[in-house]
Design a protein around this motif. Sequence first.
Motif, short mmCIF file in Angstrom:
data_model
loop_
_atom_site.label_atom_id
_atom_site.label_comp_id
_atom_site.label_asym_id
_atom_site.label_seq_id
_atom_site.Cartn_x
_atom_site.Cartn_y
_atom_site.Cartn_z
N ALA A 41 0.85 -1.19 -0.09
CA ALA A 41 0.01 0.06 0.24
C ALA A 41 0.92 1.29 0.09
N CYS A 42 0.90 1.92 -1.23
CA CYS A 42 1.60 3.25 -1.36
C CYS A 42 0.89 4.24 -1.34
N PRO A 43 0.66 5.31 -0.42
CA PRO A 43 -0.16 6.27 -0.45
C PRO A 43 0.44 7.45 -1.32
N TYR A 44 -0.68 8.15 -1.88
CA TYR A 44 -0.29 9.48 -2.57
C TYR A 44 0.17 10.44 -1.68
N ARG A 45 0.85 11.70 -1.81
CA ARG A 45 1.20 12.64 -1.01
C ARG A 45 0.93 14.04 -1.58
N ILE A 46 0.60 14.84 -0.72
CA ILE A 46 0.67 16.19 -1.01
C ILE A 46 1.80 17.05 -0.15
N CYS A 47 2.01 17.90 -0.88
CA CYS A 47 3.12 18.96 -0.30
C CYS A 47 2.60 20.30 -0.01
N PRO A 48 2.31 20.36 1.21
CA PRO A 48 1.68 22.14 1.49
C PRO A 48 2.50 22.95 1.43
N LEU A 49 3.73 22.91 1.64
CA LEU A 49 4.87 24.06 1.79
C LEU A 49 6.11 23.11 1.06
N GLY A 50 6.83 24.06 0.35
CA GLY A 50 8.33 23.66 -0.14
C GLY A 50 8.32 23.27 -1.48
N ALA A 51 7.32 23.91 -2.44
CA ALA A 51 7.21 23.74 -3.80
C ALA A 51 8.22 23.78 -4.40
N HIS A 52 8.84 23.14 -5.36
CA HIS A 52 9.78 23.32 -6.19
C HIS A 52 11.17 23.65 -5.82
N ILE A 53 11.65 23.18 -4.70
CA ILE A 53 12.71 23.55 -3.99
C ILE A 53 13.58 22.35 -3.69
N ASP A 54 13.11 21.10 -3.59
CA ASP A 54 13.65 20.00 -3.06
C ASP A 54 14.87 19.75 -4.28
N HIS A 55 15.04 20.00 -5.39
CA HIS A 55 15.89 19.91 -6.40
C HIS A 55 17.06 20.92 -5.84
N GLN A 56 16.76 21.84 -5.37
CA GLN A 56 17.88 22.85 -4.90
C GLN A 56 18.26 22.76 -3.48
N GLY A 57 18.17 21.60 -3.02
CA GLY A 57 18.39 21.22 -1.63
C GLY A 57 17.53 21.94 -0.36
N GLY A 58 16.54 22.37 -0.82
CA GLY A 58 15.77 23.19 0.23
C GLY A 58 15.03 22.07 1.19
N ILE A 59 14.28 22.77 2.00
CA ILE A 59 13.43 22.08 3.25
C ILE A 59 11.94 21.99 2.50
#
Length: 431
Positions: A41-59
């Motif tokens: 069982a693999c749930p879907y995710r939502i990301c309330p905050l932190g949009a488009h910064i993961d690939h820049q090492g963001g939080i």
Amino acid sequence: MVAPAGGGSPSRWPSEEELNIVRKNVAEISGGDAREVRVVACPYRICPLGAHIDHQGGIVTAMTINYGVLLGFVPSDDAEVVLQSGQFKGVTRFRVDDLQKPIENRGNITWESYARGAVYALQNSGYDLRKGIIGYISGVNGFDSSGLSSSAAVGIAYLLALENVNDLVLSPVDNIQLDKSIENKYLGLENGILDPSAILLSQYGYLTFMDCKTASPSYVYFSEPSKSQQPQGRLPFKILLAFSGLQHNLPKSRGYNMRVFECKEAARALLCASGCEDAPILRKVDPGVYEAQKCILDENLARRAEHYFSEMKRVVKGRDAWARGDLQEFGQLISASGGSSIVNYECGSKEMIQLYEILLKAPGVLGARFSGAGFRGCCLAIVESGRAEEAAAYVGAEYERAQPELVSKIPADRRVLVCEPGDSARVILHA
């Protein structure tokens, strides 16, 4: 590294009915006993905050919802993999001892690519695969291409199943990197670790914070104000998912990868201006340097950098708001994130922006943004529990009025869904 112990979601997913459907399909394919079928069982995710910064090492922040991908499977007698899908026709067959090579043309990616990608990732990490699986995979409620991390959920489902039948014990952090290998090395996409981190590390009642520079998670529990009248164990909000009807893959890979490139170029310019030769990601740029040197960036790169640095501030403020149970401020930060994604990161189609704006006006909605890049799929909103159904009805009616042709293509039962936070991915062994 494990998620904190929690009370578990009061909205149980998957249901026994959903599990039994998957088990029955696997039994028909394999000729075995449905009671012996294991289910990921693999749930879907939502990301309330932190949009488009993961690939820049963001939080980044994340939580799962009580819907997702189900992969029923049994071990095969040898190295063969046999798979069927609830969404796509045909049967795919290959062997786990066949050498998998990266896909060179993204146009060749199909539903079976993620299974092959999981084998590729495990092979290239030195894991010995001797057994295959016989399986049936289903995206619950057909959430394909909806900005809910369905691709990461599928990739992780295959990883967990293959590890299970081959007696491999891997940590969630190991599987985050393996799923990243599927996306980056096998499929050729520039995705970060946000999606697999959310799916593998989330826990009901907690907001997961992932530091993408160090790949380390932390958790903040929702401290519900004492005045709340919520039933024991339930959070005082629900999640709306409003679907746009846009399913074409528009500039998914081209547009996404170009924005990643622009962020790196902005980082390169800012680091050079400060005399630093670090690898060009925006996390390595001191915020003070950004403020002092941002005038050197051209207009396009300046917008990308502004999104990154303003989003990092929103994440920090969001952590504090969540910890003290301040949904009003948390929602405002989500909406501001959505606005910056449109203006500074320049994501979103006309229809998706229209849907986002409708959500902002809906009764009881505290905050809204795109789920995913915003070129297609759905928007999400945090809404007061007692007004969730009212808000869903409002959004459904307003969007249908604005986009009747698109809405006509969306099944009536998934135009606007009311969801709850979920738990992490797991293997359910037997009936």
